[in-house]
Design an enzyme around this catalytic site. Structure first.
Site, PDB file in Angstrom:
ATOM      1  N   TRP A 129       0.855  -1.190   0.000  1.00 27.40           N
ATOM      2  CA  TRP A 129       0.000   0.000   0.000  1.00 27.40           C
ATOM      3  C   TRP A 129       0.896   1.246   0.000  1.00 27.40           C
ATOM      4  O   TRP A 129       1.857   1.310   0.771  1.00 27.40           O
ATOM      5  CB  TRP A 129      -0.906  -0.028   1.242  1.00 27.40           C
ATOM      6  CG  TRP A 129      -1.833   1.126   1.384  1.00 27.40           C
ATOM      7  CD1 TRP A 129      -2.603   1.688   0.410  1.00 27.40           C
ATOM      8  CD2 TRP A 129      -2.082   1.878   2.577  1.00 27.40           C
ATOM      9  NE1 TRP A 129      -3.342   2.729   0.927  1.00 27.40           N
ATOM     10  CE2 TRP A 129      -3.040   2.866   2.258  1.00 27.40           C
ATOM     11  CE3 TRP A 129      -1.611   1.807   3.887  1.00 27.40           C
ATOM     12  CZ2 TRP A 129      -3.526   3.778   3.197  1.00 27.40           C
ATOM     13  CZ3 TRP A 129      -2.094   2.702   4.829  1.00 27.40           C
ATOM     14  CH2 TRP A 129      -3.039   3.680   4.475  1.00 27.40           C
ATOM     15  N   ASP A 210      -1.371  -6.307   8.822  1.00 22.99           N
ATOM     16  CA  ASP A 210      -2.301  -5.245   8.433  1.00 22.99           C
ATOM     17  C   ASP A 210      -3.572  -5.911   7.909  1.00 22.99           C
ATOM     18  O   ASP A 210      -3.556  -6.575   6.879  1.00 22.99           O
ATOM     19  CB  ASP A 210      -1.653  -4.365   7.348  1.00 22.99           C
ATOM     20  CG  ASP A 210      -2.531  -3.173   6.986  1.00 22.99           C
ATOM     21  OD1 ASP A 210      -3.651  -3.058   7.543  1.00 22.99           O
ATOM     22  OD2 ASP A 210      -2.112  -2.353   6.141  1.00 22.99           O
ATOM     23  N   LYS A 245     -13.665  -0.425   5.548  1.00 21.96           N
ATOM     24  CA  LYS A 245     -14.261  -1.130   4.408  1.00 21.96           C
ATOM     25  C   LYS A 245     -15.384  -2.054   4.870  1.00 21.96           C
ATOM     26  O   LYS A 245     -16.479  -2.012   4.335  1.00 21.96           O
ATOM     27  CB  LYS A 245     -13.205  -1.963   3.668  1.00 21.96           C
ATOM     28  CG  LYS A 245     -11.810  -1.377   3.669  1.00 21.96           C
ATOM     29  CD  LYS A 245     -11.632  -0.272   2.676  1.00 21.96           C
ATOM     30  CE  LYS A 245     -10.278   0.379   2.904  1.00 21.96           C
ATOM     31  NZ  LYS A 245      -9.829   1.225   1.858  1.00 21.96           N
TER      32      LYS A 245
END
Ligand code: LMR
Length: 396
Positions: A129, A210, A245
């Site tokens: 990311w 993560d 999300k």
């Protein structure tokens, strides 16, 4: 002081939001930032969140300070969501705090690691990311990379990954994506998680996991395979979660940071350091998103509704993968894009070059990250034909 500053370019991901909103083309497509969209291109508020919000408004009694750890009900609920009825919880080895989003959790993790070890090194997957690099270097960690995605074969470079991880010294931190790898969409299989875990156990590196997309890959439990295995096998694991999300709470900024120590007494000591780290950065986290998540997760009815809504989002993204691959074929593209259906979660690399990405934005109003990462949720039955024809035109 301010006059000496030079302007910085927009963030490679968030900058796309502005470019997209300023584009007047009615056919424009946003495949940039990783947010869920429905077929109409909207990012709706989940119905379970709406109900939880009403409950909160009706029942909230005070807005008094909440403390650096945030709301205990959220911390317990989010830990159970990841670990279920895991031995690590029964052994009281976990300590979880609420954080301002998943990014807040990662930054706290970085600062906490730095506090534990002033010369700490963190290993990131290549690619990873786009914000990982910036936030861990801002926390003062040394950054190194391990191979992850094989751009040529559009697959996981697991041999390369394992070979590099075998060289990581004890005490270094290795960042792993729990599921829905951002940006490649390539996840570790169960066997691969077992191999990485065995290596961590043998060599003593510490995983920082993560987990920004639990429930967007294969399912809530399936996506937690890696964290559960590592918590069972290793003395120390760090974990960052996000509710952006899976609960659609993007702007409420709610996530969690969990530390797992070898026993409860060590966890208490580590937690005291963690709370001091938080106090010196933002004092305490926002409470609203945490209250919504804990309201949902402590109600059987709302949890069932959330499971259903989450499955709907997950299935839509999986369907979109197939939709795009089929539409590319229909548009006459002979290049093999079937790898998109073998990947998981919100993202895939299209595998086109920077210039082609720019042409898609400039000439076709189709926006994606410069690396050709696309957010699969931005595809719909309505736009997929235009998307496929535009890609066909640009790569021919
Ligand atoms: C993304 O990767 O698009 C998301 O995680 C949003 C962000 O903050 O970058």
């Amino acid at each position: 002081m301010l006059e000496q500053l030079s302007p910085l370019p927009a963030d490679p991901i968030l900058g796309l939001l502005k470019a997209y909103s300023q584009d007047n083309n009615v056919n424009k497509i946003d495949l940039g930032v990783g947010v869920f969209k429905d077929d109409a291109g909207h990012t709706p508020i989940l119905a379970c969140v709406k109900t939880a919000e009403q409950t909160r408004t009706d029942n909230e009694l005070s807005k008094i300070y909440i403390g650096p750890a945030g709301e205990p009900e959220f911390n317990t609920a989010i830990t159970q969501l990841v670990f279920g009825q895991h031995q690590v919880i029964l052994d009281n080895r976990t300590r979880t705090i609420s954080t301002p989003g998943g990014t807040g959790a990662l930054r706290v993790a970085g600062e906490f690691i730095k506090k534990c070890k002033s010369n700490a090194t963190i290993w990131l997957s290549n690619p990873t990311w786009a914000n990982h690099n910036g936030l861990f270097s801002a926390a003062g960690l040394t950054i190194k990379e391990y191979p992850y995605y094989d751009y040529q074969n559009k697959s996981l470079d697991f041999d390369g990954m394992l070979a590099t991880l075998a060289t990581v010294p004890a005490g270094d931190v290795v960042l792993l994506h729990a599921c829905c790898h951002n940006p490649s969409g390539m996840d570790l299989t169960k066997e691969q998680w077992q191999q990485v875990t065995a290596l961590a156990k043998k060599n003593g590196f510490i995983p920082l996991i993560d987990m920004a997309y639990q429930g967007f890959g294969l399912g809530l439990d399936e996506d937690a395979y890696g964290p559960r295995l590592m918590a069972q096998e290793l003395d120390e694991v760090l974990l960052c979660t996000s509710c952006s999300k899976n609960f659609g709470l993007y702007r409420e900024r709610i996530g969690g940071f969990t530390l797992i120590a070898k026993d409860s007494a060590t966890a208490d000591i580590a937690n005291s350091v963690l709370l001091a780290v938080v106090r010196s950065i933002y004092s305490m986290p926002p409470a609203h998103g945490a209250a919504l998540v804990s309201t949902i997760l402590t109600s059987d009815e709302l949890t069932a509704q959330w499971h259903q809504e989450l499955a709907g989002m997950r299935e839509r993204i999986a369907t979109n993968r197939q939709l795009l691959v089929d539409a590319l074929k229909d548009a006459g593209v002979t290049r093999d894009f079937s790898f998109i259906t073998r990947q998981s979660g919100m993202f895939s690399f299209l595998g086109i070059d920077k210039e082609q990405v720019e042409t898609l934005a400039k000439e076709y109003s189709i926006y994606m990250v410069g690396s050709s990462r696309i957010s699969i949720a931005g595809i719909s039955k309505t736009n997929v034909q235009y998307l496929a024809q535009s890609i066909a035109a640009v790569i021919k």
